[in-house]
Scaffold this active site. Structure first.
Site, PDB file in Angstrom:
ATOM      1  N   HIS A  36       0.879  -1.167   0.000  1.00 29.88           N
ATOM      2  CA  HIS A  36       0.000   0.000   0.000  1.00 29.88           C
ATOM      3  C   HIS A  36       0.915   1.215   0.000  1.00 29.88           C
ATOM      4  O   HIS A  36       2.030   1.147   0.541  1.00 29.88           O
ATOM      5  CB  HIS A  36      -0.810   0.088   1.294  1.00 29.88           C
ATOM      6  CG  HIS A  36      -1.747  -1.042   1.530  1.00 29.88           C
ATOM      7  ND1 HIS A  36      -1.385  -2.187   2.186  1.00 29.88           N
ATOM      8  CD2 HIS A  36      -3.059  -1.169   1.231  1.00 29.88           C
ATOM      9  CE1 HIS A  36      -2.425  -2.991   2.265  1.00 29.88           C
ATOM     10  NE2 HIS A  36      -3.455  -2.401   1.697  1.00 29.88           N
ATOM     11  N   ASP A  50       2.359   1.725   3.399  1.00 28.08           N
ATOM     12  CA  ASP A  50       3.292   0.723   3.946  1.00 28.08           C
ATOM     13  C   ASP A  50       4.721   1.220   3.754  1.00 28.08           C
ATOM     14  O   ASP A  50       5.626   0.861   4.495  1.00 28.08           O
ATOM     15  CB  ASP A  50       3.169  -0.622   3.217  1.00 28.08           C
ATOM     16  CG  ASP A  50       1.804  -1.261   3.382  1.00 28.08           C
ATOM     17  OD1 ASP A  50       1.102  -0.903   4.331  1.00 28.08           O
ATOM     18  OD2 ASP A  50       1.455  -2.120   2.536  1.00 28.08           O
ATOM     19  N   MET A  89       2.522  -5.824  -7.682  1.00 27.88           N
ATOM     20  CA  MET A  89       1.206  -5.225  -7.394  1.00 27.88           C
ATOM     21  C   MET A  89       1.343  -4.102  -6.372  1.00 27.88           C
ATOM     22  O   MET A  89       2.196  -4.174  -5.493  1.00 27.88           O
ATOM     23  CB  MET A  89       0.285  -6.335  -6.871  1.00 27.88           C
ATOM     24  CG  MET A  89      -1.076  -5.918  -6.387  1.00 27.88           C
ATOM     25  SD  MET A  89      -1.136  -5.339  -4.672  1.00 27.88           S
ATOM     26  CE  MET A  89      -1.788  -6.785  -3.844  1.00 27.88           C
ATOM     27  N   GLU A 147     -11.091  -6.509  -5.145  1.00 26.15           N
ATOM     28  CA  GLU A 147     -11.107  -7.541  -4.097  1.00 26.15           C
ATOM     29  C   GLU A 147     -12.364  -7.407  -3.247  1.00 26.15           C
ATOM     30  O   GLU A 147     -12.613  -6.367  -2.643  1.00 26.15           O
ATOM     31  CB  GLU A 147      -9.849  -7.381  -3.224  1.00 26.15           C
ATOM     32  CG  GLU A 147      -9.792  -8.373  -2.075  1.00 26.15           C
ATOM     33  CD  GLU A 147      -8.484  -8.270  -1.289  1.00 26.15           C
ATOM     34  OE1 GLU A 147      -7.523  -7.632  -1.770  1.00 26.15           O
ATOM     35  OE2 GLU A 147      -8.446  -8.841  -0.186  1.00 26.15           O
ATOM     36  N   LYS A 190     -15.056  -8.542  -0.106  1.00 26.17           N
ATOM     37  CA  LYS A 190     -15.081  -9.067   1.261  1.00 26.17           C
ATOM     38  C   LYS A 190     -16.486  -8.824   1.800  1.00 26.17           C
ATOM     39  O   LYS A 190     -17.045  -7.748   1.588  1.00 26.17           O
ATOM     40  CB  LYS A 190     -14.030  -8.353   2.110  1.00 26.17           C
ATOM     41  CG  LYS A 190     -13.842  -8.967   3.499  1.00 26.17           C
ATOM     42  CD  LYS A 190     -12.677  -8.309   4.234  1.00 26.17           C
ATOM     43  CE  LYS A 190     -12.510  -8.909   5.607  1.00 26.17           C
ATOM     44  NZ  LYS A 190     -11.418  -8.288   6.364  1.00 26.17           N
ATOM     45  N   GLU A 219      -9.827 -13.414  -2.506  1.00 30.48           N
ATOM     46  CA  GLU A 219      -9.035 -13.854  -1.345  1.00 30.48           C
ATOM     47  C   GLU A 219      -9.707 -15.060  -0.700  1.00 30.48           C
ATOM     48  O   GLU A 219     -10.904 -15.034  -0.407  1.00 30.48           O
ATOM     49  CB  GLU A 219      -8.891 -12.712  -0.334  1.00 30.48           C
ATOM     50  CG  GLU A 219      -8.199 -13.208   0.938  1.00 30.48           C
ATOM     51  CD  GLU A 219      -7.863 -12.139   1.967  1.00 30.48           C
ATOM     52  OE1 GLU A 219      -7.376 -11.070   1.568  1.00 30.48           O
ATOM     53  OE2 GLU A 219      -8.092 -12.400   3.158  1.00 30.48           O
ATOM     54  N   HIS A 223     -11.809 -14.304   2.421  1.00 28.03           N
ATOM     55  CA  HIS A 223     -13.011 -13.497   2.248  1.00 28.03           C
ATOM     56  C   HIS A 223     -14.181 -14.310   1.705  1.00 28.03           C
ATOM     57  O   HIS A 223     -15.318 -14.171   2.159  1.00 28.03           O
ATOM     58  CB  HIS A 223     -12.718 -12.297   1.344  1.00 28.03           C
ATOM     59  CG  HIS A 223     -11.664 -11.390   1.919  1.00 28.03           C
ATOM     60  ND1 HIS A 223     -11.216 -10.267   1.283  1.00 28.03           N
ATOM     61  CD2 HIS A 223     -10.990 -11.441   3.097  1.00 28.03           C
ATOM     62  CE1 HIS A 223     -10.299  -9.667   2.035  1.00 28.03           C
ATOM     63  NE2 HIS A 223     -10.140 -10.371   3.132  1.00 28.03           N
ATOM     64  N   ASP A 272      -5.277 -13.565  -3.654  1.00 23.87           N
ATOM     65  CA  ASP A 272      -4.790 -13.462  -2.275  1.00 23.87           C
ATOM     66  C   ASP A 272      -4.965 -14.811  -1.592  1.00 23.87           C
ATOM     67  O   ASP A 272      -6.090 -15.232  -1.288  1.00 23.87           O
ATOM     68  CB  ASP A 272      -5.570 -12.382  -1.510  1.00 23.87           C
ATOM     69  CG  ASP A 272      -5.039 -10.981  -1.782  1.00 23.87           C
ATOM     70  OD1 ASP A 272      -4.091 -10.850  -2.596  1.00 23.87           O
ATOM     71  OD2 ASP A 272      -5.557 -10.030  -1.181  1.00 23.87           O
ATOM     72  N   ASP A 309     -11.909 -12.533   9.765  1.00 21.19           N
ATOM     73  CA  ASP A 309     -10.920 -12.681   8.685  1.00 21.19           C
ATOM     74  C   ASP A 309      -9.590 -13.139   9.290  1.00 21.19           C
ATOM     75  O   ASP A 309      -8.838 -12.341   9.841  1.00 21.19           O
ATOM     76  CB  ASP A 309     -10.775 -11.301   8.014  1.00 21.19           C
ATOM     77  CG  ASP A 309      -9.874 -11.317   6.810  1.00 21.19           C
ATOM     78  OD1 ASP A 309      -9.692 -12.388   6.212  1.00 21.19           O
ATOM     79  OD2 ASP A 309      -9.363 -10.242   6.454  1.00 21.19           O
ATOM     80  N   ASP A 330      -6.811 -14.780   7.922  1.00 16.32           N
ATOM     81  CA  ASP A 330      -5.552 -14.543   7.183  1.00 16.32           C
ATOM     82  C   ASP A 330      -4.411 -15.451   7.656  1.00 16.32           C
ATOM     83  O   ASP A 330      -3.282 -14.997   7.885  1.00 16.32           O
ATOM     84  CB  ASP A 330      -5.107 -13.074   7.304  1.00 16.32           C
ATOM     85  CG  ASP A 330      -6.067 -12.094   6.641  1.00 16.32           C
ATOM     86  OD1 ASP A 330      -6.813 -12.504   5.734  1.00 16.32           O
ATOM     87  OD2 ASP A 330      -6.057 -10.910   7.028  1.00 16.32           O
ATOM     88  N   ASP A 346      -1.669 -13.156   1.183  1.00 14.02           N
ATOM     89  CA  ASP A 346      -2.174 -12.057   2.012  1.00 14.02           C
ATOM     90  C   ASP A 346      -2.510 -12.654   3.375  1.00 14.02           C
ATOM     91  O   ASP A 346      -3.669 -12.898   3.701  1.00 14.02           O
ATOM     92  CB  ASP A 346      -3.413 -11.415   1.374  1.00 14.02           C
ATOM     93  CG  ASP A 346      -3.860 -10.187   2.146  1.00 14.02           C
ATOM     94  OD1 ASP A 346      -3.109  -9.770   3.054  1.00 14.02           O
ATOM     95  OD2 ASP A 346      -4.941  -9.653   1.861  1.00 14.02           O
TER      96      ASP A 346
HETATM   97  C1  GLT Z   1      -5.872  -5.595   4.196  1.00 11.19           C
HETATM   98  C2  GLT Z   1      -6.960  -6.527   3.762  1.00 11.19           C
HETATM   99  C3  GLT Z   1      -6.576  -7.339   2.601  1.00 11.19           C
HETATM  100  C4  GLT Z   1      -6.325  -6.547   1.353  1.00 11.19           C
HETATM  101  C5  GLT Z   1      -5.178  -5.640   1.480  1.00 11.19           C
HETATM  102  C6  GLT Z   1      -5.094  -4.780   0.251  1.00 11.19           C
HETATM  103  S1  GLT Z   1      -5.192  -4.711   2.918  1.00 11.19           S
HETATM  104  O1  GLT Z   1      -4.846  -6.296   4.817  1.00 11.19           O
HETATM  105  O2  GLT Z   1      -7.309  -7.363   4.864  1.00 11.19           O
HETATM  106  O3  GLT Z   1      -7.479  -8.354   2.334  1.00 11.19           O
HETATM  107  O4  GLT Z   1      -6.006  -7.443   0.330  1.00 11.19           O
HETATM  108  O5  GLT Z   1      -5.684  -3.540   0.426  1.00 11.19           O
HETATM  109 MN    MN Z   2      -8.251 -11.229   4.683  1.00 10.16          MN
HETATM  110 MN    MN Z   3      -6.592  -9.490   0.652  1.00 13.31          MN
END
Ligand code: GLT
Ligand code: MN
Ligand code: MN
Length: 392
Positions: free
Chosen positions: A55, A58, A89, A182, A184, A218, A221, A246, A256, A258, A292
């Protein structure tokens, strides 16, 4: 070093925000020191990654002066050159600054929407300067708690306007950049607009420059929404819209998470890698394999690199397992379709009055067909045995 260790041709990438995550959560502060962006790049290179994504914030802290920005970017570029890592990206942080508490592109205040566009144009410039070819849009704050605050149709119109504007900006600058949206379903907002990859795929078709826009699905998500991630990705691939992905780990019905790729949902991860790699004979996905995800809060910095290596090794192990599975003669036999060229000709190529008549004449023993076992139990068990490593 073994056959599963990552190589550059695997196209593995991580966000600065992923391996750089200091372990903050809604209930507690950081447990690891904040790592410098150049240190992260060096660490990723040591692990065998190919790319690093970011980002705007970042790398360049919000509110930095132009001179400070150029100094930071110059130093980062030197580290990329030293390590050989690339930036495939880039994206914009449109969710952390408090100004975006009501959304960015969909906010009710036009000054917020204007600021979001301005910030994104600057972040696109930064991404392109670093060599990015894909630009991700995750609408972190595009949603509601108090839904009466705006007509959701108005939100979609605003989101479309913003993307049309930004596509035209990219074209006007002559940048070689494609957008990836993306989805969510919720978190941080109660309900987010365009909550799944399927919603995004339709929305993209309503954009002025739809050919330069695809998706960035993702794992976490889609799984949060209780959906099959593999099916969503397949729909994107079939539409030629899988521009980025992702990868991470997630259990249904949770926040979420991750997590490290494949750590909670191994069967789904296997099916996903099989699809992306085209081991069943379909066309493979050629883009970045981006993780991600972030390390458990229990880890120190060394544990973060265990996590990163784990994501990449799991992907490579699953690719090897998928190849074995699809090459297994028993699997080939179990999957063999019953081809009947005459019927296939009737079904393909669209409607015709003669075809309709021929279909009505076709002999169909409904009881015999219905009585036939399909042997999917056996197929799935063989798949599980490949996955568990007891079939070579
Ligand atoms: C954030 C989010 C992710 C996105 C990122 C890109 S930022 O961490 O949870 O799913 O992909 O903006
Ligand atoms: Mn996520
Ligand atoms: Mn993501």
């Amino acid at each position: 070093m073994d056959a599963f260790d990552p190589r550059p041709e695997d196209k593995f990438s991580f966000g600065l925000w992923t391996v750089g995550n200091p372990g903050r959560d809604p209930f507690g502060g950081p447990v690891r020191p904040t790592q410098d962006a150049c240190e992260i790049v060096r660490g990723l290179a040591r692990c065998g990654a190919w790319g690093v994504n970011l980002h705007d914030e970042d790398l360049v802290p919000f509110g930095s002066s132009a001179a400070e920005r150029d100094r930071i970017v110059g130093r980062f570029q030197r580290t990329l050159a030293e390590t050989g890592l690339i930036v495939p990206m880039a994206t914009t942080n449109l969710f952390s600054p408090p100004i975006f508490k009501d959304g960015a592109f969909t906010a009710n205040d036009p000054r917020v929407r204007a600021f979001a566009l301005r910030k994104t144009m600057d972040a696109i410039d930064l991404g392109v300067e670093l060599g990015a070819r894909i630009y991700v849009f995750w609408g972190g704050r595009e949603g509601t708690e108090a839904d009466a605050c705006r007509d959701p149709q108005e939100a979609l119109k605003r989101f479309r306007e913003a993307l049309d504007f930004l596509c035209a900006y990219v074209l006007d600058q002559g940048y070689d950049l494609r957008f990836a949206l993306e989805a969510k379903p919720n978190e941080p907002r109660c309900d987010m607009y365009l909550p799944t990859t399927g919603h995004m795929l339709h929305f993209i078709e309503t954009l002025e420059h739809s050919t330069m826009v695809g998706v960035n699905p993702e794992v976490a998500h889609e799984t949060m929404a209780g959906l099959s991630f593999t099916h969503g990705v397949a729909q994107a691939m079939e539409a030629g819209k899988l521009f980025h992905i992702d990868l991470n780990g997630q259990r249904i019905g949770r926040y979420d998470q991750d997590l490290r790729f494949g750590s909670e949902d191994l069967k789904q991860a296997f099916l996903l890698v099989r699809l992306l790699e085209g081991t069943a004979g379909t066309e493979a996905y050629g883009g970045p394999r981006h993780f991600d995800a972030h390390a458990y809060r229990s880890e120190d910095v060394e544990g973060v690199w265990d996590f990163a290596r784990g994501c990449m090794r799991t992907y490579n192990i699953l690719r090897a397992r998928a190849r074995c599975f699809d090459a297994d003669p028993e699997v080939v036999e179990l999957r063999a379709g019953r081809s009947e060229p005459e019927i296939d000709a009737l079904l393909g190529g669209g409607y015709g009055a003669e075809k309709a008549a021929a279909l009505r004449e076709l002999e169909c023993d409904v009881d015999a067909i219905a009585a036939r076992g399909l042997r999917y139990e056996r197929l799935d068990q063989v798949m599980m045995e490949h996955l568990m490593g007891v079939r070579a």
